[in-house]
Design a protein around this motif. Structure first.
Motif, PDB file in Angstrom:
ATOM      1  N   PRO A  53       0.820  -1.226   0.000  1.00  0.00           N
ATOM      2  CA  PRO A  53       0.000   0.000   0.000  1.00  0.00           C
ATOM      3  C   PRO A  53       0.847   1.266   0.000  1.00  0.00           C
ATOM      4  N   ASP A  54       1.974   1.236   0.705  1.00  0.00           N
ATOM      5  CA  ASP A  54       2.817   2.440   0.791  1.00  0.00           C
ATOM      6  C   ASP A  54       3.508   2.764  -0.529  1.00  0.00           C
ATOM      7  N   ASP A  55       3.790   1.726  -1.327  1.00  0.00           N
ATOM      8  CA  ASP A  55       4.514   1.940  -2.585  1.00  0.00           C
ATOM      9  C   ASP A  55       3.593   2.092  -3.789  1.00  0.00           C
ATOM     10  N   LEU A  56       2.287   1.929  -3.573  1.00  0.00           N
ATOM     11  CA  LEU A  56       1.323   1.993  -4.669  1.00  0.00           C
ATOM     12  C   LEU A  56       1.285   3.391  -5.284  1.00  0.00           C
ATOM     13  N   TRP A  57       1.119   3.417  -6.607  1.00  0.00           N
ATOM     14  CA  TRP A  57       0.965   4.675  -7.335  1.00  0.00           C
ATOM     15  C   TRP A  57      -0.141   5.511  -6.690  1.00  0.00           C
ATOM     16  N   THR A  58       0.135   6.770  -6.430  1.00  0.00           N
ATOM     17  CA  THR A  58      -0.774   7.638  -5.689  1.00  0.00           C
ATOM     18  C   THR A  58      -2.169   7.707  -6.296  1.00  0.00           C
ATOM     19  N   HIS A  59      -2.247   7.717  -7.611  1.00  0.00           N
ATOM     20  CA  HIS A  59      -3.535   7.894  -8.277  1.00  0.00           C
ATOM     21  C   HIS A  59      -4.307   6.586  -8.473  1.00  0.00           C
ATOM     22  N   ALA A  60      -3.712   5.461  -8.096  1.00  0.00           N
ATOM     23  CA  ALA A  60      -4.332   4.161  -8.365  1.00  0.00           C
ATOM     24  C   ALA A  60      -5.719   4.010  -7.737  1.00  0.00           C
ATOM     25  N   PRO A  61      -5.873   4.291  -6.426  1.00  0.00           N
ATOM     26  CA  PRO A  61      -7.213   4.119  -5.840  1.00  0.00           C
ATOM     27  C   PRO A  61      -8.267   5.000  -6.506  1.00  0.00           C
ATOM     28  N   LYS A  62      -7.884   6.220  -6.848  1.00  0.00           N
ATOM     29  CA  LYS A  62      -8.846   7.127  -7.477  1.00  0.00           C
ATOM     30  C   LYS A  62      -9.269   6.601  -8.852  1.00  0.00           C
TER      31      LYS A  62
END
Length: 242
Positions: A207-216
């Motif tokens: 979760p910490d390394d996930l691309w910032t825009h991925a959840p959106k």
């Protein structure tokens, strides 16, 4: 009977799909649940299916719930014909979609595993198998199958049409991407494919390394998004046991 192209009915995409659905229902340990899976996959209500078959909706409900004995070949054939007739009346989208993959072969370097479940499974069971953490909820909480894709091989080797075929026999599924570092490439690639899967799991990223825009992006497209760093082979073994 031959089609205008010289194909027999059984050789057409409709005929091939009909055999697949009928075989899966007939051979299932839970035919009612498998019937229900296919009905919901086609987006057909119990009432609509019953009307097409000229039976009461309680008949369909009783078979799906197991209150009636397993349907015989004759009834299964009527169910399959009704589902395909309804799809054709709507424009044949499901038949065309399945036609893309009904005879497709998959390179094991790209697709690690592809399966259809005999009945819909809660998405959480896929998460449990992969020890995944959900970072964005989706609009659906079940899946009808899964496809495990090597993201690097898929993105570098496949055209958008070939990528689309990896959905397998159903779009209501979970896509698992391996070899992920941030998740940007798989999620951008998914934007060219419609309809979207029910869930996407990115393996190899926390979760910490996930691309910032991925959840959106996941929320915008309506699919659930989860990440996993579990040992891959062990996770795949658990996934195959769902």
């Amino acid at each position: 009977m031959n089609s205008p192209t010289g194909e027999t009915d059984g050789d057409t995409p409709r005929g091939q799909l009909a055999r697949r659905i009928a075989g899966e229902i007939t051979l299932s340990d839970d035919p009612g649940a498998t019937l229900r899976k296919w009905r919901t996959d086609f987006g057909v209500s119990q009432t609509e299916l019953a009307d097409r078959m000229d039976v009461s909706s309680s008949v369909v409900s009783d078979y799906e719930s197991g209150r009636r004995a397993s349907p015989g070949i004759g009834l299964v054939s009527r169910v399959v014909d009704a589902l395909l007739d309804i799809d054709e009346a709507r424009g044949g989208d499901r038949i065309r979609q399945y036609a893309r993959v009904v005879s497709a072969g998959f390179d094991s370097e790209i697709v690690r595993d592809i399966r259809e479940y005999p009945a819909a499974r809660p998405t959480r069971r896929v998460y449990e198998a992969l020890d995944a953490t959900e970072v964005a909820a989706g609009s659906q909480d079940t899946v009808n199958g899964h496809t495990v894709i090597d993201s690097i091989e898929a993105i570098t080797s496949l055209s958008s049409e070939e990528f689309y075929r990896l959905y397998g026999q159903s779009t209501d599924r979970a896509l698992v991407f391996t070899e992920v570092t941030r998740g940007e490439s798989p999620l951008v690639a998914l934007r060219v494919v419609t309809p979207t899967p029910n869930a996407v799991i990115l393996h190899g990223v926390s979760p910490d390394d996930l691309w910032t825009h991925a959840p959106k992006m996941a929320r915008a497209d309506g699919f659930a998004l989860a990440v996993s760093t579990a040992p891959l082979e062990e996770a795949l073994d658990r996934l195959r046991g769902i």
